[in-house]
Design a protein around this motif. Structure first.
Motif, PDB file in Angstrom:
ATOM      1  N   VAL A 169       1.166  -1.483  -0.152  1.00  0.00           N
ATOM      2  CA  VAL A 169       0.057   0.166   0.331  1.00  0.00           C
ATOM      3  C   VAL A 169       0.908   1.686   0.240  1.00  0.00           C
TER       4      VAL A 169
ATOM      5  N   THR B 213       0.072   4.341  -2.569  1.00  0.00           N
ATOM      6  CA  THR B 213       1.165   5.832  -2.386  1.00  0.00           C
ATOM      7  C   THR B 213       1.795   6.644  -3.349  1.00  0.00           C
TER       8      THR B 213
ATOM      9  N   GLN C  77       0.715   6.173  -7.291  1.00  0.00           N
ATOM     10  CA  GLN C  77       0.326   7.052  -7.233  1.00  0.00           C
ATOM     11  C   GLN C  77       0.280   8.761  -7.462  1.00  0.00           C
ATOM     12  N   GLY C  78       1.181   9.172  -6.465  1.00  0.00           N
ATOM     13  CA  GLY C  78       1.180  10.795  -6.680  1.00  0.00           C
ATOM     14  C   GLY C  78       2.700  10.378  -7.612  1.00  0.00           C
ATOM     15  N   ARG C  79       3.290   9.721  -7.675  1.00  0.00           N
ATOM     16  CA  ARG C  79       4.372   9.944  -9.147  1.00  0.00           C
ATOM     17  C   ARG C  79       4.000  10.156 -10.597  1.00  0.00           C
ATOM     18  N   ALA C  80       3.535   8.741 -10.423  1.00  0.00           N
ATOM     19  CA  ALA C  80       2.846   8.582 -12.226  1.00  0.00           C
ATOM     20  C   ALA C  80       1.372   7.541 -12.086  1.00  0.00           C
ATOM     21  N   GLY C  81       0.159   8.669 -11.075  1.00  0.00           N
ATOM     22  CA  GLY C  81      -0.886   7.429 -10.680  1.00  0.00           C
ATOM     23  C   GLY C  81      -1.870   7.091 -12.249  1.00  0.00           C
ATOM     24  N   SER C  82      -1.671   8.648 -13.312  1.00  0.00           N
ATOM     25  CA  SER C  82      -2.999   8.497 -14.177  1.00  0.00           C
ATOM     26  C   SER C  82      -2.163   7.138 -15.106  1.00  0.00           C
TER      27      SER C  82
ATOM     28  N   THR D 206      -8.928   0.438  -0.035  1.00  0.00           N
ATOM     29  CA  THR D 206      -6.892   0.212  -0.716  1.00  0.00           C
ATOM     30  C   THR D 206      -6.560  -0.003   1.238  1.00  0.00           C
ATOM     31  N   SER D 207      -6.830   1.539   1.174  1.00  0.00           N
ATOM     32  CA  SER D 207      -6.181   1.800   2.889  1.00  0.00           C
ATOM     33  C   SER D 207      -6.587   0.732   3.985  1.00  0.00           C
TER      34      SER D 207
END
Lengths: 475, 475
Positions: free
Chosen positions: B234, B238, B241-246, B352-353
């Motif tokens: 997880v 996380t 997601q911040g770096r390349a989430g899409s 997810t969390s």
């Protein structure tokens, strides 16, 4: 009734003084005014539940209001029930950010949270909430969900509907439907949530929401493109979709007539072309990845289009300042139009593939029936939303005998032009009290009948924002 | 009745021979069997309308079926109506791709189009339709919408619900609700469409759909990561997601116990670690832009996690073959499990969390109550969907007195563990006839009541796939 309400929400939650109530009785542009027994502002979901249950018992209409930033009079309290003028229910005291869940990418918030405050909270969680519109400093989440707000991010992130992962709703009988688990996958029966999104408060009161956060996209690229006509804009969009579709954050088509007004009325704008293009495209790409060469992508796609004659000219912004200048021109549209005259703005949407044909059809209608108007187009082409504007000079306007009748005539003509393409007369602004007759006139009769049945199911007494969306009494 | 049906659909559209009907009376795994008057296969929406209207007049249940690939017996015809065994309604002859609209990014199709055929059509339009699951060679669009199908692309593109831009539906009285305009923005009242998505055929028959296409993402990168536990997975998600989430197209978490079975039963798999990690993550990033350095992004994020001790080891695929090898291991799970023994597979989803805490809680339940089982985890961590599996050896299984009762005991125990986290017992498989009692047991009673009211509104005779989703008669 007032004392019972006071017992629920306390002195701080009740306004009965006519002067203090005044701002709650009109829309923000003060075009329409209603009346109400009082303004009640509960501080918790339980208080909302008690207020709604009391109103149900008393047969009093409930008129919910968020930031009161709507354009269709959906928050103006107008009861048609003899002797029951109803209460305005403000969500403003429900303003907590309940939780930020970074790993799942969800913010759980009260309905009264202001959009701008959610933006800040999302950034604290290292994410963004990608709904952006002019009124974000005062618009509230509950109202934004109830009107399925749009704005400039729809091309990439969808409208509010696509950002809602869960709702908490006070039903018309006061019971609370809690659906805030925020699961990405859940296939256990009918998805009731979507009925309330865009229902404009007519099925229940949204008191809380679980909202999807997205990664921030600090890497952006911007271009201003000159094209000969809307069809060329659609072709360029199609090419860019294939090459970098998921990076597109804005794809705005604006007519020369519109930017000429901006140049006339707004001195400080910088338009990078000596002559305003017949049609301008403003394009933004964005990525969370700093190494993705977005400018190079734009240059490649635009270069190919220049070579093939698909576009006339293009400028890719080489600095943040230049990008900001581009968007400043775009954002000056509303102010310039106010200075120019009386603009009748339509909120049509068609398929992107029909946008050029619709604009041509609307131009034809305007030229034939309203030759006094200059027509302007401000179009979110990426999502098919065309703000088609007929601009009239004040002199002509003042000569009209019945302004309202004239507005209606113009609106119907443009709505009819959209309907030919199965387009909608309200892409993002909603229906409110303004367009109920248009909804009845233009909606598929079967769909309209089913909407009435759904309304009757969830609000059998017709007490939830009555008169909004549906004209007729529910069956 | 049969002659009236024949008059509507012709000889080609009617099966009455018991032998020919047989495949339509059972699910594909032949675990449950029903009966029906006939199998009727209309070739047009008008024919579906006439068939449904006739059934409404005759009081005959209608059991719709697409590719019959479901796991929850939602397409098994079982009437509880004395003397009315009903008809199976197959959509297979409605199999036209009606239109491909590249500029808008929409395919309009009949409900009986097979998913694989839509994939090919999308490619012809230079796009992709990003719903992928094991049964795509036979699953049909109507069934996939009615069950809100999930699959591996949900983390990036959402489930089927997010891919539907419009529907054409034959209502229970035979009237046709047409909503195929395919607009990205339309705020004109209640969004009825979403009621039918995931309704498993209980509110009406989907005969057509407008579906969103996405850009193709030929540029991909793949990694296999070893982590100590689900919590570490997880944390890595996380960060990514911040770096390349899409860009994330898959983020799959698999326990060592699962991949050990794969290695035991599938000889040709290549696992890139000498020792199978306690927990493996398979990650895929994708972009339509060939110049975006996806491997470099993975190496950066994984390198930082290695350095900080967040992960144990990682291998980024350096060739397409190596990437294919990674996914071949993942896709061998079902076959390996069949060879191993009797696996009870759960389709839970949590946030997810909460995934790590849920897995720990399920492990505790399994160890205490079902010590004969080996537990395995196959988790789409990006969307919180945990396929938690208890694997029993055949010897133990054969010693059970009542297998069905035991399965129910296991399922309820794991569903209860999920419910603690507001998780769902059916993330992507649906309810069908298999889980109606679990829905009644675990659903919020208010939501369950409202579902019954919605059912009664749209299907007052309870003729549309009766017995699926809701156990009780509608109110």
């Amino acid at each position: 009734m007032l004392e019972q309400l006071r017992a629920i929400v306390g002195d701080k939650g009740l306004i009965t003084d006519p002067g203090e109530m005044e701002p709650w009785l009109t829309d923000w542009r003060q075009r329409r005014r209603g009346q109400a027994l009082c303004v009640v502002s509960p501080a918790t979901t339980a208080e909302v539940s008690a207020v709604v249950a009391l109103c149900a018992a008393e047969g009093q209409p409930v008129f919910p209001v968020g930031g009161n930033t709507g354009l269709c009079f959906g928050a103006v309290p107008e009861s048609d029930r003899p002797g029951k003028i109803g209460v305005v229910l403000s969500l403003r005291r429900l303003n907590r950010i309940r939780a930020l869940d970074q790993a799942t990418g969800i913010a759980t918030v009260d309905a009264g949270v202001v959009l701008g405050d959610l933006h800040e909270a999302a950034v604290r969680a290292g994410r963004q909430f990608p709904l952006h519109l002019g009124s974000e400093g005062s618009a509230q989440i509950g109202g934004l969900i109830s009107t399925n707000a749009g704005g400039t991010g729809v091309v990439r992130y969808g409208p509010m509907r696509d950002l809602v992962a869960g709702l908490e709703i006070v039903l018309a009988d006061g019971r609370v439907l809690t659906d805030l688990a925020g699961l990405r996958k859940d296939n256990t029966g009918y998805m009731l949530r979507h009925l309330f999104i865009g229902a404009e408060g007519t099925l229940g009161i949204i008191t809380g929401a679980a909202l999807r956060l997205h990664p921030q996209t600090p890497n952006t690229a911007h271009a201003w493109v000159s094209v000969a006509d809307p069809a060329a804009a659609v072709s360029l969009l199609t090419a860019l979709q294939g090459r970098a579709g998921s990076y597109i954050q804005a794809f705005e088509l604006v007519s020369a007539s519109q930017f000429e007004l901006v140049r006339r009325h707004e001195e400080r704008v910088r338009i990078p072309f000596a002559e305003i293009p017949a049609w301008s495209l403003l394009i933004e790409l964005g990525s969370e990845d700093a190494t993705t060469a977005l400018n190079a992508i734009l240059e490649e796609v635009l270069g190919a289009a220049l070579e093939s004659g698909g576009i006339i000219d293009a400028i890719v912004a080489t600095s943040e300042q230049q990008a900001a200048d581009f968007w400043h021109v775009r954002h000056s549209v509303s102010e310039a139009n106010k200075k120019e005259g009386i603009g009748i703005v339509h909120d049509v949407a068609v398929r992107t593939s029909d946008a050029a044909a619709f604009i041509a059809a609307a131009d034809k209608v305007a030229a034939e029936r309203f030759p006094q108007a200059v027509t302007q187009v401000v179009c979110h082409l990426g999502d098919g939303n065309v703000h088609y504007i007929l601009m009239f000079q004040r002199e002509f306007w003042n000569s009209l005998e019945d302004e309202d009748a004239f507005v209606l005539e113009v609106e119907r003509a443009i709505h009819d032009a959209a309907a030919v393409f199965e387009g909608t007369f309200s892409a993002e602004h909603g229906v409110g009290r303004k367009l109920t007759e248009e909804l009845e006139r233009l909606a598929d009769p079967l769909r309209y009948e089913l909407m009435g049945r759904v309304k009757a199911l969830f609000d059998p007494q017709n007490l939830m924002n009555p008169g909004v969306l549906l004209t007729a009494k529910p069956m």
